[in-house]
Design an enzyme around this catalytic site. Structure first.
Site, PDB file in Angstrom:
ATOM      1  N   ARG A 235       0.849  -1.209   0.000  1.00 52.91           N
ATOM      2  CA  ARG A 235       0.000   0.000   0.000  1.00 52.91           C
ATOM      3  C   ARG A 235       0.881   1.255   0.000  1.00 52.91           C
ATOM      4  O   ARG A 235       2.124   1.163   0.034  1.00 52.91           O
ATOM      5  CB  ARG A 235      -0.912   0.009   1.221  1.00 52.91           C
ATOM      6  CG  ARG A 235      -0.133   0.129   2.514  1.00 52.91           C
ATOM      7  CD  ARG A 235      -1.044   0.105   3.706  1.00 52.91           C
ATOM      8  NE  ARG A 235      -0.436   0.766   4.836  1.00 52.91           N
ATOM      9  CZ  ARG A 235      -0.821   0.612   6.090  1.00 52.91           C
ATOM     10  NH1 ARG A 235      -1.830  -0.188   6.363  1.00 52.91           N
ATOM     11  NH2 ARG A 235      -0.224   1.265   7.067  1.00 52.91           N
ATOM     12  N   GLY A 236       0.227   2.395  -0.029  1.00 54.21           N
ATOM     13  CA  GLY A 236       0.913   3.685   0.146  1.00 54.21           C
ATOM     14  C   GLY A 236       2.064   3.895  -0.825  1.00 54.21           C
ATOM     15  O   GLY A 236       1.975   3.599  -2.025  1.00 54.21           O
ATOM     16  N   ILE A 237       3.149   4.399  -0.298  1.00 57.97           N
ATOM     17  CA  ILE A 237       4.303   4.755  -1.130  1.00 57.97           C
ATOM     18  C   ILE A 237       4.904   3.502  -1.770  1.00 57.97           C
ATOM     19  O   ILE A 237       5.276   3.507  -2.951  1.00 57.97           O
ATOM     20  CB  ILE A 237       5.350   5.508  -0.269  1.00 57.97           C
ATOM     21  CG1 ILE A 237       4.783   6.875   0.157  1.00 57.97           C
ATOM     22  CG2 ILE A 237       6.658   5.686  -1.031  1.00 57.97           C
ATOM     23  CD1 ILE A 237       5.643   7.640   1.162  1.00 57.97           C
ATOM     24  N   ASP A 279       8.249 -10.794   7.309  1.00 64.08           N
ATOM     25  CA  ASP A 279       8.533  -9.628   8.155  1.00 64.08           C
ATOM     26  C   ASP A 279       9.996  -9.260   7.932  1.00 64.08           C
ATOM     27  O   ASP A 279      10.874 -10.103   8.087  1.00 64.08           O
ATOM     28  CB  ASP A 279       8.270 -10.003   9.624  1.00 64.08           C
ATOM     29  CG  ASP A 279       8.361  -8.799  10.542  1.00 64.08           C
ATOM     30  OD1 ASP A 279       9.259  -7.951  10.331  1.00 64.08           O
ATOM     31  OD2 ASP A 279       7.537  -8.703  11.467  1.00 64.08           O
ATOM     32  N   GLY A 307       8.285   0.944   6.630  1.00 63.53           N
ATOM     33  CA  GLY A 307       8.584   1.785   7.786  1.00 63.53           C
ATOM     34  C   GLY A 307       7.317   2.036   8.575  1.00 63.53           C
ATOM     35  O   GLY A 307       6.208   1.897   8.048  1.00 63.53           O
ATOM     36  N   LEU A 314       8.957  11.818  24.186  1.00 62.08           N
ATOM     37  CA  LEU A 314       9.971  10.935  24.787  1.00 62.08           C
ATOM     38  C   LEU A 314       9.569  10.544  26.214  1.00 62.08           C
ATOM     39  O   LEU A 314       9.722   9.383  26.615  1.00 62.08           O
ATOM     40  CB  LEU A 314      11.332  11.642  24.776  1.00 62.08           C
ATOM     41  CG  LEU A 314      12.518  10.805  25.223  1.00 62.08           C
ATOM     42  CD1 LEU A 314      12.695   9.564  24.364  1.00 62.08           C
ATOM     43  CD2 LEU A 314      13.794  11.641  25.194  1.00 62.08           C
ATOM     44  N   ASN A 316       6.714  10.097  27.420  1.00 64.42           N
ATOM     45  CA  ASN A 316       5.598   9.137  27.466  1.00 64.42           C
ATOM     46  C   ASN A 316       5.876   7.860  26.687  1.00 64.42           C
ATOM     47  O   ASN A 316       5.002   7.003  26.576  1.00 64.42           O
ATOM     48  CB  ASN A 316       4.331   9.783  26.864  1.00 64.42           C
ATOM     49  CG  ASN A 316       3.777  10.866  27.754  1.00 64.42           C
ATOM     50  OD1 ASN A 316       3.901  10.766  28.981  1.00 64.42           O
ATOM     51  ND2 ASN A 316       3.205  11.900  27.169  1.00 64.42           N
ATOM     52  N   TYR A 370      11.231   7.760  15.642  1.00 62.76           N
ATOM     53  CA  TYR A 370      11.143   7.766  14.171  1.00 62.76           C
ATOM     54  C   TYR A 370      12.259   8.613  13.556  1.00 62.76           C
ATOM     55  O   TYR A 370      12.944   8.197  12.623  1.00 62.76           O
ATOM     56  CB  TYR A 370       9.768   8.322  13.787  1.00 62.76           C
ATOM     57  CG  TYR A 370       9.473   8.328  12.294  1.00 62.76           C
ATOM     58  CD1 TYR A 370       9.175   7.158  11.614  1.00 62.76           C
ATOM     59  CD2 TYR A 370       9.452   9.533  11.578  1.00 62.76           C
ATOM     60  CE1 TYR A 370       8.880   7.170  10.249  1.00 62.76           C
ATOM     61  CE2 TYR A 370       9.159   9.559  10.225  1.00 62.76           C
ATOM     62  CZ  TYR A 370       8.866   8.372   9.567  1.00 62.76           C
ATOM     63  OH  TYR A 370       8.578   8.396   8.219  1.00 62.76           O
ATOM     64  N   THR A 404      -0.891   9.840   2.239  1.00 66.40           N
ATOM     65  CA  THR A 404      -1.042   8.386   2.418  1.00 66.40           C
ATOM     66  C   THR A 404      -1.827   8.122   3.706  1.00 66.40           C
ATOM     67  O   THR A 404      -2.151   9.054   4.443  1.00 66.40           O
ATOM     68  CB  THR A 404       0.328   7.686   2.608  1.00 66.40           C
ATOM     69  OG1 THR A 404       0.937   8.222   3.791  1.00 66.40           O
ATOM     70  CG2 THR A 404       1.246   7.850   1.427  1.00 66.40           C
TER      71      THR A 404
HETATM   72  P1  NAD Z   1       2.295   2.856   5.063  1.00 66.11           P
HETATM   73  O1  NAD Z   1       2.062   2.608   6.524  1.00 66.11           O
HETATM   74  O2  NAD Z   1       1.105   3.160   4.213  1.00 66.11           O
HETATM   75  O3  NAD Z   1       3.067   1.617   4.414  1.00 66.11           O
HETATM   76  C1  NAD Z   1       4.172   0.993   5.044  1.00 66.11           C
HETATM   77  C2  NAD Z   1       4.187  -0.457   4.640  1.00 66.11           C
HETATM   78  O4  NAD Z   1       5.308  -1.088   5.299  1.00 66.11           O
HETATM   79  C3  NAD Z   1       2.929  -1.202   5.107  1.00 66.11           C
HETATM   80  O5  NAD Z   1       2.377  -1.920   4.036  1.00 66.11           O
HETATM   81  C4  NAD Z   1       3.448  -2.109   6.194  1.00 66.11           C
HETATM   82  O6  NAD Z   1       2.715  -3.333   6.304  1.00 66.11           O
HETATM   83  C5  NAD Z   1       4.876  -2.351   5.760  1.00 66.11           C
HETATM   84  N1  NAD Z   1       5.696  -2.815   6.883  1.00 66.11           N
HETATM   85  C6  NAD Z   1       5.721  -2.298   8.131  1.00 66.11           C
HETATM   86  N2  NAD Z   1       6.525  -3.045   8.910  1.00 66.11           N
HETATM   87  C7  NAD Z   1       7.001  -4.039   8.144  1.00 66.11           C
HETATM   88  C8  NAD Z   1       7.851  -5.144   8.394  1.00 66.11           C
HETATM   89  N3  NAD Z   1       8.374  -5.362   9.608  1.00 66.11           N
HETATM   90  N4  NAD Z   1       8.136  -5.990   7.382  1.00 66.11           N
HETATM   91  C9  NAD Z   1       7.601  -5.798   6.162  1.00 66.11           C
HETATM   92  N5  NAD Z   1       6.779  -4.776   5.855  1.00 66.11           N
HETATM   93  C10 NAD Z   1       6.466  -3.912   6.856  1.00 66.11           C
HETATM   94  O7  NAD Z   1       3.370   4.013   5.000  1.00 66.11           O
HETATM   95  P2  NAD Z   1       3.795   4.989   3.799  1.00 66.11           P
HETATM   96  O8  NAD Z   1       3.257   6.325   4.083  1.00 66.11           O
HETATM   97  O9  NAD Z   1       3.518   4.360   2.485  1.00 66.11           O
HETATM   98  O10 NAD Z   1       5.379   5.069   4.079  1.00 66.11           O
HETATM   99  C11 NAD Z   1       6.342   4.325   3.350  1.00 66.11           C
HETATM  100  C12 NAD Z   1       7.716   4.809   3.787  1.00 66.11           C
HETATM  101  O11 NAD Z   1       7.826   6.214   3.556  1.00 66.11           O
HETATM  102  C13 NAD Z   1       8.007   4.598   5.268  1.00 66.11           C
HETATM  103  O12 NAD Z   1       9.357   4.230   5.433  1.00 66.11           O
HETATM  104  C14 NAD Z   1       7.751   5.961   5.858  1.00 66.11           C
HETATM  105  O13 NAD Z   1       8.463   6.148   7.057  1.00 66.11           O
HETATM  106  C15 NAD Z   1       8.238   6.853   4.755  1.00 66.11           C
HETATM  107  N6  NAD Z   1       7.711   8.224   4.772  1.00 66.11           N
HETATM  108  C16 NAD Z   1       6.381   8.463   4.578  1.00 66.11           C
HETATM  109  C17 NAD Z   1       5.935   9.778   4.582  1.00 66.11           C
HETATM  110  C18 NAD Z   1       4.497  10.131   4.328  1.00 66.11           C
HETATM  111  O14 NAD Z   1       4.184  11.327   4.289  1.00 66.11           O
HETATM  112  N7  NAD Z   1       3.598   9.192   4.115  1.00 66.11           N
HETATM  113  C19 NAD Z   1       6.824  10.827   4.827  1.00 66.11           C
HETATM  114  C20 NAD Z   1       8.154  10.528   5.053  1.00 66.11           C
HETATM  115  C21 NAD Z   1       8.584   9.222   5.009  1.00 66.11           C
END
Ligand code: NAD
Length: 463
Positions: A235-237, A279, A307, A314, A316, A370, A404
């Site tokens: 999903r997402g990015i 995982d 991610g 911190l 909490n 984070y 996202t």
């Molecule tokens: P998201 O939560 O929509 O997707 C993250 C995906 O990673 C999920 O599908 C989740 O299941 C998977 N994941 C989590 N833990 C895992 C594990 N242990 N093993 C395998 N897969 C795992 O998040 P997103 O917004 O699509 O973010 C993607 C990346 O971009 C992340 O690293 C996030 O930190 C980074 N990011 C996002 C934004 C933003 O604005 N959305 C901004 C900066 C950085």
């Protein structure tokens, strides 16, 4: 997620309200469409005297069949003629012509007085750049300049480009491309990226190009024949990255946790890819990734995108929240990379692309865990890049506010601030991050190693 403010801003009443209250007015940014020309409009080219990259810039413009213009500049005209680029004349005082991109080779600037060449070139055309236009300055990597005076002048380019990014508005993105003395032949993938709508949400960035092998690629399918793993791809990015890498010709192995199997299947089937439900923190994750790619000629690209956030101040924060975030966002990436690199798990000329965050650059309230993990990713890229061998490269993107599920969960007021506090006055889309990742993943990007490029619309955070 939809940006309701942006939709409102486009309506007649919205335009009226926004103009009268002086609110930000986000425009609809151009985005890449397959088979479209790299630049849809005229390109104005210029150069400071004695610049050294004009020949390669002209070659790239010729390769993309740019509709190129230049003023009265003999050095540039000679470089263009050699590259087979036909340059139309741009006359002094022409206030009618409009340009989609303006490219200036500043590498010849020797000292601070000669920085006036920037002013002389850009001042007359500053109002003639179209919406979603591009301003690109190409400089000599300051560290590789032969004199201290030239290094200072080249370093000064950064302030110019970043200010242009903030000033020009209308979705115009400004970038500085630093090229090493001996790396002129390695600029094509970067120039194509910064010229095109693929860099829609990248602005005020510095991309450094160093010398690498020169490879022939089919620019319509720059990843043809490559095998890529994208973590967090359900999903997402991550989903957008999987789509873009597949569009560019790669076979994509979509990796996510087993609980995401249904979504993984959906993404993989949409792009003709395969799935790997594991995982990423598991001790054998590196081995499983290597195995999954082994039947497809081995692994060429790994995108470390998975991610999580677990925000708490911190004071909490429970220790398990700290551990979880550091482990998934940083330690797992280190372990997998180490395994692949020391067990022939990545092919020659392989690509490692990591996803950091502007939180890792600026820090963020409630995100000590984070931001630590994402700053660690920047360190990982910086300190791994010089020790890689066999043409393997490592780079990172640092997204800002991307629309996202992760950002949808942010409280309204903070979300709205995050969305607007950048030169584009809007959030980016997952595809914007994916396009930047595909620049680093590209076979032709042999000269990109150790870069961290923000995909944040030139966010004010940490700038
Ligand atoms: P998201 O939560 O929509 O997707 C993250 C995906 O990673 C999920 O599908 C989740 O299941 C998977 N994941 C989590 N833990 C895992 C594990 N242990 N093993 C395998 N897969 C795992 O998040 P997103 O917004 O699509 O973010 C993607 C990346 O971009 C992340 O690293 C996030 O930190 C980074 N990011 C996002 C934004 C933003 O604005 N959305 C901004 C900066 C950085």
């Amino acid at each position: 997620m939809t940006d309701q403010y942006q939709a409102f801003a486009k309506s007649p009443i919205g335009k009226f309200v926004i103009k009268n209250l002086g609110l930000p007015s986000p425009i609809s940014l151009d985005r890449f469409e397959s088979a479209a020309p790299v630049v849809q409009g005229a390109v104005l080219v210029g150069s400071a005297a004695k610049s050294v990259f004009s020949g390669e810039i002209a070659q790239v413009l010729s390769n993309i069949h740019a509709n190129a213009y230049a003023g009265n500049n003999t050095e540039l005209q000679q470089a263009a003629a050699k590259a087979g680029l036909s340059l139309s004349a741009f006359n002094d005082g022409d206030k009618e012509s409009k340009f989609k991109a303006v490219v200036f080779d500043a590498s010849g600037i020797q000292d601070s007085e000669q920085l006036k060449a920037l002013y002389a070139f850009f001042n007359p055309v500053a109002r003639q750049i179209q919406t979603s236009g591009r301003v690109i300055v190409v400089g000599l990597t300051p560290e590789s300049a032969p004199t201290v005076k030239q290094a200072i002048a080249q370093r000064a380019l950064e302030g110019f480009v970043k200010s242009v990014g903030k000033e020009f508005k209308k979705g115009i993105a400004a970038q500085l491309v630093y090229v090493d003395q001996d790396a002129a032949q390695n600029i094509e993938s970067t120039l194509r990226f910064v010229l095109s709508p693929r860099s829609a949400y990248v602005s005020g960035q510095v991309i450094r190009v160093s010398k690498g092998a020169v490879v022939d690629v089919d620019w319509a399918k720059p990843l043809a024949g490559k095998t890529a793993v994208v973590t967090g791809a359900s999903r997402g990015i991550g989903e957008a990255i999987a789509h873009v890498l597949a569009r560019d010709g790669a076979h994509v192995i979509c990796l996510d946790v087993p609980q995401q199997q249904d979504d993984l299947d959906r993404v993989a089937s949409a792009i003709g890819g395969s799935t790997l439900a594991i995982d990423i923190t598991a001790a054998d994750a590196g081995e499983k990734i290597k195995q999954a790619a082994s039947t497809r000629g081995g692994l060429d690209i790994i995108v470390q995108n998975a991610g999580i956030t677990r925000d708490k101040t911190l004071a909490n924060m429970k220790p398990e929240l700290w551990d979880l975030v550091i482990n998934i966002n940083l330690s797992a990436i280190e372990r997998v990379n180490d395994y692949l690199l020391s067990n022939k798990g990545l092919n020659k000329n392989g690509r490692i692309v990591c996803v950091s965050s502007i939180s890792g650059i600026a820090g963020n309230l409630g995100q000590t865990n984070y931001a630590t993990s994402k700053a660690g990713v920047i360190g990982l890229v910086k300190f791994t890049a010089p020790i890689l061998k066999d043409g393997i490269t490592i780079n990172a993107v640092a997204p800002g506010f991307i629309e996202t599920q992760m950002t949808a969960a942010i409280p309204f007021a903070i979300r709205e601030a995050g969305r607007r506090m950048n030169s584009m006055s809007q959030g980016g889309l997952p595809v914007d991050v994916a396009e930047t990742i595909s620049l680093f993943a590209a076979t032709a990007s042999t000269g990109l190693n150790g870069n961290v490029v923000r995909v944040c619309g030139q966010s004010l955070l940490g700038a």
